[in-house]
Design an enzyme around this catalytic site. Structure first.
Site, PDB file in Angstrom:
ATOM      1  N   GLY A   1      38.724  36.878  40.933  1.00  0.00           N
ATOM      2  CA  GLY A   1      37.761  37.854  40.443  1.00  0.00           C
ATOM      3  C   GLY A   1      38.337  39.196  40.038  1.00  0.00           C
ATOM      4  O   GLY A   1      37.605  40.191  39.957  1.00  0.00           O
TER       5      GLY A   1
ATOM      6  N   HIS B   1      40.505  34.666  47.932  1.00  0.00           N
ATOM      7  CA  HIS B   1      40.170  35.363  46.712  1.00  0.00           C
ATOM      8  C   HIS B   1      39.722  36.789  47.028  1.00  0.00           C
ATOM      9  O   HIS B   1      39.029  37.040  48.012  1.00  0.00           O
ATOM     10  CB  HIS B   1      39.103  34.621  45.915  1.00  0.00           C
ATOM     11  CG  HIS B   1      37.754  34.519  46.562  1.00  0.00           C
ATOM     12  ND1 HIS B   1      37.503  33.769  47.679  1.00  0.00           N
ATOM     13  CD2 HIS B   1      36.561  35.100  46.232  1.00  0.00           C
ATOM     14  CE1 HIS B   1      36.221  33.855  48.010  1.00  0.00           C
ATOM     15  NE2 HIS B   1      35.636  34.648  47.143  1.00  0.00           N
TER      16      HIS B   1
ATOM     17  N   MET C   1      42.648  33.211  36.604  1.00  0.00           N
ATOM     18  CA  MET C   1      42.235  31.881  36.155  1.00  0.00           C
ATOM     19  C   MET C   1      41.008  32.000  35.275  1.00  0.00           C
ATOM     20  O   MET C   1      41.091  31.893  34.042  1.00  0.00           O
ATOM     21  CB  MET C   1      41.951  30.943  37.335  1.00  0.00           C
ATOM     22  CG  MET C   1      41.522  29.536  36.903  1.00  0.00           C
ATOM     23  SD  MET C   1      40.966  28.471  38.257  1.00  0.00           S
ATOM     24  CE  MET C   1      42.508  28.076  39.040  1.00  0.00           C
ATOM     25  N   SER C   2      39.853  32.236  35.885  1.00  0.00           N
ATOM     26  CA  SER C   2      38.608  32.295  35.113  1.00  0.00           C
ATOM     27  C   SER C   2      38.646  33.374  34.041  1.00  0.00           C
ATOM     28  O   SER C   2      38.127  33.195  32.940  1.00  0.00           O
ATOM     29  CB  SER C   2      37.424  32.529  36.057  1.00  0.00           C
ATOM     30  OG  SER C   2      37.294  31.474  36.975  1.00  0.00           O
TER      31      SER C   2
ATOM     32  N   HIS D   1      45.363  32.699  52.948  1.00  0.00           N
ATOM     33  CA  HIS D   1      44.033  33.299  52.989  1.00  0.00           C
ATOM     34  C   HIS D   1      43.863  34.271  54.149  1.00  0.00           C
ATOM     35  O   HIS D   1      42.748  34.717  54.441  1.00  0.00           O
ATOM     36  CB  HIS D   1      42.975  32.191  53.075  1.00  0.00           C
ATOM     37  CG  HIS D   1      43.107  31.176  51.983  1.00  0.00           C
ATOM     38  ND1 HIS D   1      43.854  30.023  52.112  1.00  0.00           N
ATOM     39  CD2 HIS D   1      42.617  31.163  50.718  1.00  0.00           C
ATOM     40  CE1 HIS D   1      43.808  29.339  50.991  1.00  0.00           C
ATOM     41  NE2 HIS D   1      43.063  29.995  50.128  1.00  0.00           N
TER      42      HIS D   1
END
Length: 207
Positions: free
Chosen positions: A156, A122, A176-177, A102
């Site tokens: 995102g 992210h 992922m999403s 991160h």
């Protein structure tokens, strides 16, 4: 640029295997991030995938090198909170390890300890990280320039972000999403592939 998928742990094993087999031709790898599943269920998922003809080189086990060895999988994704990479590399010399990071400092440490690739995020606002400020691309681009192993980005990422990301030497993106929150995972990947293909065609045309 590669496209990876990261599973979200919300499907039962039969449905998960069916979806992964459907989407496999359109992706370069997938991380089995099934933190709510039992060891037996994860082993069963891998067994079913292999028996159905899935390219096992595309399978990355999340945080379980022991399961990777047991099932003959070569790659493992270690989260930021996972065991020390140096120790894992010594204990499992046959495996390749990625580390989730991160920050640039975390990335440099992971590289020093033997990471074979990094997953950074992210990047942008995403439903799975509600309330957490996105990190954007500045640090990512510095990381790509500073660290000589493949780096992947997650969080995102939409098809319209790809032209910006392709300007760097980023190895790929992980979704992922964007895949597993859609009604049809296969259709969800298509706009990303289309954008990458469009970028290659435009690059060739400009030459």
């Amino acid at each position: 640029m590669e496209i990876w998928a990261v599973t979200n742990g919300r499907m039962g094993i039969p449905e998960l295997v069916d979806v992964l087999l459907l989407v496999e031709p359109a992706i370069d790898a997938f991380i089995l991030r099934e933190t709510t599943k039992t060891d037996k269920e994860i082993v069963e998922a891998i067994r079913r995938l292999k028996e159905a003809g899935c390219d096992e080189e595309k399978i990355i086990v999340h945080n379980r090198p022991d399961i990777a060895v047991m099932t003959g999988i070569r790659r493992v994704q270690i989260p930021g909170y996972g065991l020390p990479l140096g120790q894992l590399k010594l204990q499992y010399p046959s495996l390749l390890f990625g580390r989730s990071v991160h920050s640039l400092a975390e990335a440099e440490m992971a590289y020093t300890h033997g990471a074979d690739w990094l997953l950074y995020g992210h990047l942008f606002q995403t439903a799975s990280k509600q309330g957490n400020v996105p990190r954007g691309t500045d640090e990512l681009f510095r990381m790509v320039q500073a660290i000589p192993i493949p780096i992947y980005a997650i969080g995102g990422i939409r098809p319209e972000h790809l032209p910006l990301l392709e300007k760097s030497d980023l190895a790929g993106i992980a979704l992922m999403s964007a895949i597993f929150s859609e009604s049809t995972a296969e259709e969800a990947v298509a706009p990303y592939r289309d954008q990458l293909f469009r970028g290659k065609v435009e690059s060739t045309w400009r030459k």
